[in-house]
Scaffold this motif. Sequence first.
Motif, PDB file in Angstrom:
ATOM      1  N   THR A  40       0.800  -1.218   0.000  1.00 16.06           N
ATOM      2  CA  THR A  40       0.000   0.000   0.000  1.00 16.06           C
ATOM      3  C   THR A  40       0.837   1.273   0.000  1.00 16.06           C
ATOM      4  O   THR A  40       0.277   2.358  -0.153  1.00 16.06           O
ATOM      5  CB  THR A  40      -0.957   0.024   1.201  1.00 16.06           C
ATOM      6  N   ASP A  41       2.150   1.166   0.154  1.00 14.47           N
ATOM      7  CA  ASP A  41       3.021   2.335   0.128  1.00 14.47           C
ATOM      8  C   ASP A  41       3.438   2.744  -1.280  1.00 14.47           C
ATOM      9  O   ASP A  41       4.101   3.770  -1.450  1.00 14.47           O
ATOM     10  CB  ASP A  41       4.301   2.080   0.941  1.00 14.47           C
ATOM     11  N   TYR A  42       3.072   1.961  -2.282  1.00 14.12           N
ATOM     12  CA  TYR A  42       3.629   2.163  -3.610  1.00 14.12           C
ATOM     13  C   TYR A  42       2.586   2.319  -4.698  1.00 14.12           C
ATOM     14  O   TYR A  42       1.565   1.617  -4.720  1.00 14.12           O
ATOM     15  CB  TYR A  42       4.538   0.985  -3.988  1.00 14.12           C
ATOM     16  N   HIS A  43       2.874   3.251  -5.616  1.00 12.52           N
ATOM     17  CA  HIS A  43       2.254   3.185  -6.927  1.00 12.52           C
ATOM     18  C   HIS A  43       2.654   1.858  -7.576  1.00 12.52           C
ATOM     19  O   HIS A  43       3.737   1.329  -7.307  1.00 12.52           O
ATOM     20  CB  HIS A  43       2.764   4.309  -7.832  1.00 12.52           C
ATOM     21  N   MET A  44       1.805   1.360  -8.434  1.00 12.57           N
ATOM     22  CA  MET A  44       2.124   0.161  -9.198  1.00 12.57           C
ATOM     23  C   MET A  44       1.841   0.421 -10.672  1.00 12.57           C
ATOM     24  O   MET A  44       0.980   1.239 -11.013  1.00 12.57           O
ATOM     25  CB  MET A  44       1.319  -1.045  -8.717  1.00 12.57           C
ATOM     26  N   SER A  45       2.567  -0.280 -11.526  1.00 15.39           N
ATOM     27  CA  SER A  45       2.467  -0.043 -12.964  1.00 15.39           C
ATOM     28  C   SER A  45       2.562  -1.348 -13.731  1.00 15.39           C
ATOM     29  O   SER A  45       3.055  -2.359 -13.226  1.00 15.39           O
ATOM     30  CB  SER A  45       3.595   0.876 -13.448  1.00 15.39           C
ATOM     31  N   TRP A  46       2.085  -1.295 -14.959  1.00 19.73           N
ATOM     32  CA  TRP A  46       2.357  -2.338 -15.933  1.00 19.73           C
ATOM     33  C   TRP A  46       3.212  -1.750 -17.047  1.00 19.73           C
ATOM     34  O   TRP A  46       2.882  -0.696 -17.600  1.00 19.73           O
ATOM     35  CB  TRP A  46       1.070  -2.918 -16.521  1.00 19.73           C
ATOM     36  N   VAL A  47       4.295  -2.432 -17.338  1.00 20.07           N
ATOM     37  CA  VAL A  47       5.209  -2.049 -18.398  1.00 20.07           C
ATOM     38  C   VAL A  47       5.210  -3.156 -19.439  1.00 20.07           C
ATOM     39  O   VAL A  47       5.183  -4.337 -19.092  1.00 20.07           O
ATOM     40  CB  VAL A  47       6.634  -1.845 -17.844  1.00 20.07           C
ATOM     41  N   ARG A  48       5.234  -2.791 -20.699  1.00 22.73           N
ATOM     42  CA  ARG A  48       5.326  -3.810 -21.737  1.00 22.73           C
ATOM     43  C   ARG A  48       6.462  -3.487 -22.694  1.00 22.73           C
ATOM     44  O   ARG A  48       6.829  -2.331 -22.894  1.00 22.73           O
ATOM     45  CB  ARG A  48       4.005  -3.963 -22.501  1.00 22.73           C
ATOM     46  N   GLN A  49       6.993  -4.543 -23.278  1.00 31.16           N
ATOM     47  CA  GLN A  49       8.073  -4.383 -24.238  1.00 31.16           C
ATOM     48  C   GLN A  49       7.937  -5.429 -25.328  1.00 31.16           C
ATOM     49  O   GLN A  49       7.781  -6.614 -25.045  1.00 31.16           O
ATOM     50  CB  GLN A  49       9.434  -4.504 -23.555  1.00 31.16           C
ATOM     51  N   SER A  50       7.990  -4.979 -26.554  1.00 30.43           N
ATOM     52  CA  SER A  50       7.950  -5.866 -27.702  1.00 30.43           C
ATOM     53  C   SER A  50       9.279  -5.775 -28.434  1.00 30.43           C
ATOM     54  O   SER A  50      10.019  -4.794 -28.288  1.00 30.43           O
ATOM     55  CB  SER A  50       6.786  -5.516 -28.625  1.00 30.43           C
ATOM     56  N   PRO A  51       9.612  -6.777 -29.240  1.00 30.06           N
ATOM     57  CA  PRO A  51      10.897  -6.788 -29.918  1.00 30.06           C
ATOM     58  C   PRO A  51      11.134  -5.534 -30.750  1.00 30.06           C
ATOM     59  O   PRO A  51      10.261  -5.091 -31.492  1.00 30.06           O
ATOM     60  CB  PRO A  51      10.815  -8.029 -30.808  1.00 30.06           C
ATOM     61  N   GLY A  52      12.303  -4.949 -30.586  1.00 31.11           N
ATOM     62  CA  GLY A  52      12.675  -3.782 -31.358  1.00 31.11           C
ATOM     63  C   GLY A  52      12.123  -2.467 -30.853  1.00 31.11           C
ATOM     64  O   GLY A  52      12.344  -1.433 -31.485  1.00 31.11           O
ATOM     65  N   LYS A  69      -5.484  -6.106 -29.645  1.00 30.13           N
ATOM     66  CA  LYS A  69      -5.018  -5.893 -31.000  1.00 30.13           C
ATOM     67  C   LYS A  69      -3.641  -6.517 -31.180  1.00 30.13           C
ATOM     68  O   LYS A  69      -2.900  -6.676 -30.207  1.00 30.13           O
ATOM     69  CB  LYS A  69      -4.934  -4.389 -31.297  1.00 30.13           C
ATOM     70  N   PRO A  70      -3.273  -6.853 -32.409  1.00 33.11           N
ATOM     71  CA  PRO A  70      -1.941  -7.426 -32.623  1.00 33.11           C
ATOM     72  C   PRO A  70      -0.817  -6.560 -32.065  1.00 33.11           C
ATOM     73  O   PRO A  70       0.186  -7.102 -31.582  1.00 33.11           O
ATOM     74  CB  PRO A  70      -1.852  -7.546 -34.145  1.00 33.11           C
ATOM     75  N   GLU A  71      -0.967  -5.249 -32.106  1.00 35.22           N
ATOM     76  CA  GLU A  71       0.065  -4.372 -31.590  1.00 35.22           C
ATOM     77  C   GLU A  71       0.189  -4.396 -30.072  1.00 35.22           C
ATOM     78  O   GLU A  71       1.110  -3.797 -29.510  1.00 35.22           O
ATOM     79  CB  GLU A  71      -0.139  -2.928 -32.079  1.00 35.22           C
ATOM     80  N   ASP A  72      -0.733  -5.078 -29.391  1.00 36.01           N
ATOM     81  CA  ASP A  72      -0.609  -5.283 -27.956  1.00 36.01           C
ATOM     82  C   ASP A  72       0.353  -6.418 -27.617  1.00 36.01           C
ATOM     83  O   ASP A  72       0.671  -6.623 -26.442  1.00 36.01           O
ATOM     84  CB  ASP A  72      -1.967  -5.587 -27.324  1.00 36.01           C
ATOM     85  N   THR A  73       0.780  -7.156 -28.609  1.00 35.20           N
ATOM     86  CA  THR A  73       1.703  -8.263 -28.388  1.00 35.20           C
ATOM     87  C   THR A  73       2.987  -7.753 -27.751  1.00 35.20           C
ATOM     88  O   THR A  73       3.648  -6.855 -28.281  1.00 35.20           O
ATOM     89  CB  THR A  73       2.015  -8.978 -29.703  1.00 35.20           C
ATOM     90  N   GLY A 116       7.759 -11.051 -15.880  1.00 34.32           N
ATOM     91  CA  GLY A 116       7.026 -10.840 -17.109  1.00 34.32           C
ATOM     92  C   GLY A 116       6.143 -12.005 -17.494  1.00 34.32           C
ATOM     93  O   GLY A 116       6.381 -13.153 -17.128  1.00 34.32           O
ATOM     94  N   THR A 117       5.096 -11.691 -18.245  1.00 36.63           N
ATOM     95  CA  THR A 117       4.222 -12.703 -18.819  1.00 36.63           C
ATOM     96  C   THR A 117       3.921 -12.311 -20.261  1.00 36.63           C
ATOM     97  O   THR A 117       3.646 -11.155 -20.556  1.00 36.63           O
ATOM     98  CB  THR A 117       2.932 -12.865 -17.980  1.00 36.63           C
ATOM     99  N   GLN A 118       4.016 -13.270 -21.157  1.00 34.61           N
ATOM    100  CA  GLN A 118       3.903 -12.991 -22.586  1.00 34.61           C
ATOM    101  C   GLN A 118       2.445 -12.915 -23.010  1.00 34.61           C
ATOM    102  O   GLN A 118       1.643 -13.795 -22.688  1.00 34.61           O
ATOM    103  CB  GLN A 118       4.622 -14.074 -23.395  1.00 34.61           C
ATOM    104  N   VAL A 119       2.123 -11.871 -23.756  1.00 33.54           N
ATOM    105  CA  VAL A 119       0.815 -11.724 -24.387  1.00 33.54           C
ATOM    106  C   VAL A 119       1.027 -11.706 -25.894  1.00 33.54           C
ATOM    107  O   VAL A 119       1.793 -10.889 -26.405  1.00 33.54           O
ATOM    108  CB  VAL A 119       0.103 -10.443 -23.937  1.00 33.54           C
ATOM    109  N   THR A 120       0.362 -12.600 -26.588  1.00 35.23           N
ATOM    110  CA  THR A 120       0.462 -12.671 -28.037  1.00 35.23           C
ATOM    111  C   THR A 120      -0.935 -12.587 -28.629  1.00 35.23           C
ATOM    112  O   THR A 120      -1.797 -13.411 -28.310  1.00 35.23           O
ATOM    113  CB  THR A 120       1.153 -13.962 -28.484  1.00 35.23           C
ATOM    114  N   VAL A 121      -1.148 -11.596 -29.475  1.00 38.30           N
ATOM    115  CA  VAL A 121      -2.448 -11.378 -30.112  1.00 38.30           C
ATOM    116  C   VAL A 121      -2.279 -11.650 -31.596  1.00 38.30           C
ATOM    117  O   VAL A 121      -1.605 -10.899 -32.301  1.00 38.30           O
ATOM    118  CB  VAL A 121      -2.962  -9.953 -29.873  1.00 38.30           C
ATOM    119  N   SER A 122      -2.883 -12.712 -32.053  1.00 40.18           N
ATOM    120  CA  SER A 122      -2.678 -13.139 -33.431  1.00 40.18           C
ATOM    121  C   SER A 122      -3.852 -13.978 -33.898  1.00 40.18           C
ATOM    122  O   SER A 122      -4.454 -14.727 -33.129  1.00 40.18           O
ATOM    123  CB  SER A 122      -1.386 -13.956 -33.551  1.00 40.18           C
TER     124      SER A 122
END
Length: 122
Positions: free
Chosen positions: A30-42, A87-91, A115-121
């Motif tokens: 409860t002391d912290y902000h929390m975030s989701w970060v994503r990274q795709s190849p390139g 959307k595919p760009e959410d991959t 990390g956990t992988q999300v693939t939209v295809s």
Amino acid sequence: QVQLVESGGGMVQPGGSLRLSCVASGFTFTDYHMSWVRQSPGKEPESVSGINQRGDSTYYADSAKGRFTIPRDNAKNALYLQMNNLKPEDTALYYCARGLGNYNWIPGRESWGQGTQVTVSS
């Protein structure tokens, strides 16, 4: 020890939904902000969403607005990312991160989970 454990990723068709979960331990959640970060190849890491300590203020990247929500359950030390109309760009590889994240700030990499992988295809 600080631990952030993500789950819920997978393969989904465009237009589908996923809910990512992050269970935190080893610090006062409860002391912290929390975030989701994503990274795709390139591409550089992107702060896709963030939430303040109380859960009454949120941030969404423009690409996520209207499709994603970021609830937290402080009683369970849990953070979620509900993703609809994917959307595919959410991959990407999605990381739970301890700390503030917004359009120009991403928590340090040492504050991310595995990390956990999300693939939209189709």
